[in-house]
Scaffold this motif. Structure first.
Motif, PDB file in Angstrom:
ATOM      1  N   MET A   1      42.052  89.699  48.755  1.00  0.00           N
ATOM      2  CA  MET A   1      42.872  88.813  47.960  1.00  0.00           C
ATOM      3  C   MET A   1      42.758  87.378  48.509  1.00  0.00           C
ATOM      4  O   MET A   1      42.732  87.176  49.711  1.00  0.00           O
ATOM      5  N   LYS A   2      42.689  86.419  47.610  1.00  0.00           N
ATOM      6  CA  LYS A   2      42.512  85.033  48.018  1.00  0.00           C
ATOM      7  C   LYS A   2      43.845  84.419  48.447  1.00  0.00           C
ATOM      8  O   LYS A   2      44.898  84.750  47.925  1.00  0.00           O
ATOM      9  N   ASP A   3      43.740  83.508  49.409  1.00  0.00           N
ATOM     10  CA  ASP A   3      44.914  82.807  49.911  1.00  0.00           C
ATOM     11  C   ASP A   3      45.147  81.554  49.064  1.00  0.00           C
ATOM     12  O   ASP A   3      44.279  80.693  48.957  1.00  0.00           O
ATOM     13  N   GLN A   7      43.149  77.789  48.754  1.00  0.00           N
ATOM     14  CA  GLN A   7      42.585  77.332  47.483  1.00  0.00           C
ATOM     15  C   GLN A   7      43.052  75.921  47.150  1.00  0.00           C
ATOM     16  O   GLN A   7      42.281  75.079  46.713  1.00  0.00           O
ATOM     17  N   ARG A   8      44.344  75.650  47.377  1.00  0.00           N
ATOM     18  CA  ARG A   8      44.886  74.315  47.094  1.00  0.00           C
ATOM     19  C   ARG A   8      44.267  73.264  48.005  1.00  0.00           C
ATOM     20  O   ARG A   8      43.978  72.155  47.577  1.00  0.00           O
ATOM     21  N   ALA A   9      44.085  73.613  49.269  1.00  0.00           N
ATOM     22  CA  ALA A   9      43.481  72.674  50.216  1.00  0.00           C
ATOM     23  C   ALA A   9      42.047  72.346  49.805  1.00  0.00           C
ATOM     24  O   ALA A   9      41.632  71.187  49.844  1.00  0.00           O
ATOM     25  N   ASN A  10      41.298  73.361  49.405  1.00  0.00           N
ATOM     26  CA  ASN A  10      39.924  73.134  48.956  1.00  0.00           C
ATOM     27  C   ASN A  10      39.877  72.281  47.698  1.00  0.00           C
ATOM     28  O   ASN A  10      39.026  71.410  47.555  1.00  0.00           O
ATOM     29  N   ARG A  11      40.793  72.521  46.789  1.00  0.00           N
ATOM     30  CA  ARG A  11      40.839  71.741  45.552  1.00  0.00           C
ATOM     31  C   ARG A  11      41.149  70.278  45.855  1.00  0.00           C
ATOM     32  O   ARG A  11      40.578  69.375  45.255  1.00  0.00           O
ATOM     33  N   LYS A  12      42.058  70.043  46.812  1.00  0.00           N
ATOM     34  CA  LYS A  12      42.397  68.674  47.198  1.00  0.00           C
ATOM     35  C   LYS A  12      41.181  67.942  47.751  1.00  0.00           C
ATOM     36  O   LYS A  12      40.957  66.769  47.466  1.00  0.00           O
ATOM     37  N   LEU A  13      40.387  68.628  48.546  1.00  0.00           N
ATOM     38  CA  LEU A  13      39.198  68.020  49.134  1.00  0.00           C
ATOM     39  C   LEU A  13      38.152  67.688  48.073  1.00  0.00           C
ATOM     40  O   LEU A  13      37.520  66.640  48.108  1.00  0.00           O
TER      41      LEU A  13
END
Length: 51
Positions: A1-3, A7-13
């Motif tokens: 299961m994804k964290d 995911q939000r941190a990666n999207r922000k980057l």
């Protein structure tokens, strides 16, 4: 299961806006808009860049 936090941190980057250029369209240095945006993004904590 994804964290979800990761995911939000990666999207922000990946979706970060690019900064304004320090040079105008004619090639001359114009730091006024660059410094103004930098001040807004850091809540007034950024130092003014004159280089």
């Amino acid at each position: 299961m994804k964290d979800r936090k990761r995911q939000r941190a990666n999207r922000k980057l990946k979706h970060r806006e690019e900064m304004l250029d320090k040079h105008s369209s004619t090639g001359y240095k114009d730091l006024t808009p660059y410094n103004a945006v930098l001040k807004i993004k850091t809540d007034g904590k950024a130092q003014i860049v004159l280089k």
